[in-house]
Write a protein that holds these residues in place. Structure first.
Motif, PDB file in Angstrom:
ATOM      1  N   LYS A 235       0.862  -1.198   0.000  1.00 54.22           N
ATOM      2  CA  LYS A 235      -0.031   0.005   0.087  1.00 54.22           C
ATOM      3  C   LYS A 235       0.694   1.391   0.021  1.00 54.22           C
ATOM      4  CE  LYS A 235      -3.727  -0.301   2.398  1.00 54.22           C
ATOM      5  NZ  LYS A 235      -4.568  -0.421   3.643  1.00 54.22           N
ATOM      6  N   GLU A 236       1.933   1.222   0.654  1.00 49.75           N
ATOM      7  CA  GLU A 236       2.680   2.351   0.967  1.00 49.75           C
ATOM      8  C   GLU A 236       3.579   2.779  -0.572  1.00 49.75           C
ATOM      9  OE1 GLU A 236       6.581   4.400   3.325  1.00 49.75           O
ATOM     10  OE2 GLU A 236       5.444   2.477   4.285  1.00 49.75           O
ATOM     11  N   PHE A 237       3.862   1.495  -1.005  1.00 51.53           N
ATOM     12  CA  PHE A 237       4.796   1.512  -2.186  1.00 51.53           C
ATOM     13  C   PHE A 237       3.976   2.181  -3.446  1.00 51.53           C
ATOM     14  CE2 PHE A 237       6.338  -0.104  -6.234  1.00 51.53           C
ATOM     15  CZ  PHE A 237       7.650  -0.006  -6.084  1.00 51.53           C
ATOM     16  N   GLY A 238       2.600   1.741  -3.379  1.00 50.13           N
ATOM     17  CA  GLY A 238       1.723   2.193  -4.305  1.00 50.13           C
ATOM     18  C   GLY A 238       1.423   3.933  -4.229  1.00 50.13           C
ATOM     19  N   ARG A 239       1.155   3.947  -3.185  1.00 53.03           N
ATOM     20  CA  ARG A 239       1.061   5.568  -2.630  1.00 53.03           C
ATOM     21  C   ARG A 239       2.287   6.407  -3.007  1.00 53.03           C
ATOM     22  NH1 ARG A 239      -2.049   4.672   3.181  1.00 53.03           N
ATOM     23  NH2 ARG A 239      -4.015   4.667   2.369  1.00 53.03           N
ATOM     24  N   THR A 240       3.477   5.863  -2.942  1.00 52.26           N
ATOM     25  CA  THR A 240       4.684   6.612  -3.080  1.00 52.26           C
ATOM     26  C   THR A 240       4.847   6.850  -4.475  1.00 52.26           C
ATOM     27  OG1 THR A 240       5.760   5.738  -1.150  1.00 52.26           O
ATOM     28  CG2 THR A 240       7.321   6.682  -2.549  1.00 52.26           C
ATOM     29  N   LEU A 241       4.617   5.628  -5.207  1.00 52.32           N
ATOM     30  CA  LEU A 241       4.845   5.660  -6.711  1.00 52.32           C
ATOM     31  C   LEU A 241       4.056   6.697  -7.231  1.00 52.32           C
ATOM     32  CD1 LEU A 241       5.967   4.314  -9.237  1.00 52.32           C
ATOM     33  CD2 LEU A 241       4.395   2.543  -9.141  1.00 52.32           C
ATOM     34  N   GLY A 242       2.552   6.579  -7.077  1.00 54.46           N
ATOM     35  CA  GLY A 242       1.524   7.456  -7.484  1.00 54.46           C
ATOM     36  C   GLY A 242       1.989   8.930  -7.025  1.00 54.46           C
ATOM     37  N   SER A 243       2.263   9.186  -5.732  1.00 57.25           N
ATOM     38  CA  SER A 243       3.001  10.621  -5.517  1.00 57.25           C
ATOM     39  C   SER A 243       4.203  10.936  -6.425  1.00 57.25           C
ATOM     40  CB  SER A 243       3.218  10.685  -4.245  1.00 57.25           C
ATOM     41  OG  SER A 243       4.025  11.803  -4.001  1.00 57.25           O
ATOM     42  N   VAL A 244       4.999  10.106  -6.765  1.00 54.56           N
ATOM     43  CA  VAL A 244       6.193  10.369  -7.644  1.00 54.56           C
ATOM     44  C   VAL A 244       5.752  10.653  -9.142  1.00 54.56           C
ATOM     45  CG1 VAL A 244       8.423   9.800  -8.513  1.00 54.56           C
ATOM     46  CG2 VAL A 244       7.793   9.309  -6.164  1.00 54.56           C
ATOM     47  N   LEU A 245       4.825   9.991  -9.552  1.00 62.15           N
ATOM     48  CA  LEU A 245       4.263   9.843 -11.017  1.00 62.15           C
ATOM     49  C   LEU A 245       3.159  11.049 -11.141  1.00 62.15           C
ATOM     50  CD1 LEU A 245       4.146   6.210 -11.781  1.00 62.15           C
ATOM     51  CD2 LEU A 245       5.764   7.901 -12.651  1.00 62.15           C
ATOM     52  N   GLN A 246       2.933  11.669  -9.968  1.00 66.75           N
ATOM     53  CA  GLN A 246       1.846  12.666  -9.959  1.00 66.75           C
ATOM     54  C   GLN A 246       0.497  11.967 -10.510  1.00 66.75           C
ATOM     55  OE1 GLN A 246       3.312  16.235 -11.569  1.00 66.75           O
ATOM     56  NE2 GLN A 246       4.891  16.568  -9.782  1.00 66.75           N
ATOM     57  N   ARG A 247       0.334  10.819 -10.197  1.00 63.10           N
ATOM     58  CA  ARG A 247      -1.031  10.026 -10.468  1.00 63.10           C
ATOM     59  C   ARG A 247      -1.732   9.582  -9.284  1.00 63.10           C
ATOM     60  NH1 ARG A 247       0.917  11.765 -14.478  1.00 63.10           N
ATOM     61  NH2 ARG A 247       1.185  11.074 -16.677  1.00 63.10           N
ATOM     62  N   PRO A 248      -2.918   9.501  -9.524  1.00 62.71           N
ATOM     63  CA  PRO A 248      -3.903   9.061  -8.069  1.00 62.71           C
ATOM     64  C   PRO A 248      -3.603   7.603  -7.992  1.00 62.71           C
ATOM     65  CG  PRO A 248      -5.255   9.082 -10.110  1.00 62.71           C
ATOM     66  CD  PRO A 248      -3.947   9.470 -10.671  1.00 62.71           C
ATOM     67  N   HIS A 249      -3.685   7.363  -6.635  1.00 60.21           N
ATOM     68  CA  HIS A 249      -3.660   5.952  -5.971  1.00 60.21           C
ATOM     69  C   HIS A 249      -5.235   5.443  -5.693  1.00 60.21           C
ATOM     70  CE1 HIS A 249      -2.130   2.418  -3.705  1.00 60.21           C
ATOM     71  NE2 HIS A 249      -2.911   2.733  -2.725  1.00 60.21           N
ATOM     72  N   TRP A 250      -6.089   5.053  -6.453  1.00 59.13           N
ATOM     73  CA  TRP A 250      -7.400   4.872  -6.149  1.00 59.13           C
ATOM     74  C   TRP A 250      -8.011   3.664  -6.241  1.00 59.13           C
ATOM     75  CZ3 TRP A 250     -11.619   6.109  -9.408  1.00 59.13           C
ATOM     76  CH2 TRP A 250     -11.352   6.315 -10.845  1.00 59.13           C
TER      77      TRP A 250
END
Length: 300
Positions: A235-250
């Motif tokens: 879950k943290e990996f996905g949220r961090t990846l979304g943040s770096v890519l500036q994409r939603p994690h949803w």
């Protein structure tokens, strides 16, 4: 130094050879296929694993032997035939490495054999180091255990033998990360499975740096965990990846859907283990990327 490498055209092999040649090392790549050879005065290609090949004749005097050969575990759905190929490719290549070593008058200083943190099996609660006595019973764990057992026979030649237990290797062009990142790029990223499973990751640059550190540090033997010091939940990996890519994690990817699509191979994303690199840290290796956000920012 003179360094022999199997699996030199693979994901880790290409990056490793590129770095080693930059530093002036002479590389001997063992390959089945003689085509698509890089033009470099520091690289020699040697045929192996074909009938009639005699690679040992060209490897006398090597200082380091690095065995990365093996069918990718991501190469297709894990049918009975695919599983056999994954195991046999590793065992057969390692047996041939041992055969080559037995014929060398002057043995190399070290054998570095690829391995994986799958050795430890699956757990959401335990933390594994090289001192952990637990080992898994699933397909990947059994594969790694057989692989290391075979490679350990190099010790009979008084060769320092190291098992590089790789975690999830992060790189923009290859490995697991491009597949994990694709849904985010399509604005469809989200938690995979429960999200509680551990991701013990490592930047490709630290794979290369760690191997170089292992070669130069004569006190390193046996299993070595090649993971960053800070594993995270999926879950943290996905949220961090979304943040770096500036994409939603949803949008979540439910467990039942992944199992239906991938079969047993789904364990690669639905299961994990928390692994820390105690040996590298205790001996003074300085990670280029200890933090996931920094690692992903460097990559993207």
């Amino acid at each position: 130094m003179k360094i022999a490498v199997t699996g030199g055209t693979g994901f880790v092999g290409r990056a490793l050879i590129n770095e080693l040649t930059k530093k002036g090392h002479e590389i001997f790549i063992l390959t089945r296929n003689g085509s698509n050879r890089e033009n470099s005065s520091l690289i020699t290609y040697i045929q192996w694993l074909n009938e009639g090949d005699q690679p040992s004749e060209s490897l006398e005097g090597i200082d380091v032997f690095i065995n990365l050969a093996g069918e990718s575990i991501n190469s297709g759905r894990w049918t009975k035939e695919r599983k056999k190929k994954i195991i046999d490719s590793r065992i057969d290549a390692t047996k041939e490495v041992l055969h080559i070593l037995s014929h060398l008058q002057k043995k190399p200083q070290i054998l570095i054999n690829a391995s994986a943190i799958g050795y430890y099996g699956i757990s959401d609660t335990q933390t594994f180091t090289e001192k952990s006595s637990e080992f898994g019973t699933d397909f990947l764990a059994k594969t790694v255990q057989q692989w290391e057992t075979e490679a350990s026979k190099a010790r009979e030649f008084n060769i320092r033998t190291v098992f590089c237990r790789f975690g999830i290797i992060l790189d923009k062009a290859d490995g697991a990360l491009p597949r994990i990142a694709l849904p985010y790029k399509l604005l469809a990223g989200g938690t995979v499975g429960s999200g509680n499973q551990w991701v013990s990751w490592i930047h490709l640059k630290d794979i290369i740096g760690g191997i170089e550190f292992t070669i130069s540090n004569e006190s390193i033997e046996g299993p070595v965990n090649f993971t960053a010091p800070t594993p995270v939940s999926m879950k943290e990996f996905g949220r961090t990846l979304g943040s770096v890519l500036q994409r939603p994690h949803w949008i979540p990817a439910p467990e039942f859907a992944l199992k239906a699509a991938l079969g047993e191979m789904s364990m690669l994303v639905l299961e994990g283990q928390r692994v820390v690199p105690e040996k590298l840290l205790s001996l003074g290796y300085s990670f280029a990327f200890e933090n996931l956000h920094d690692a992903l920012t460097d990559i993207y």
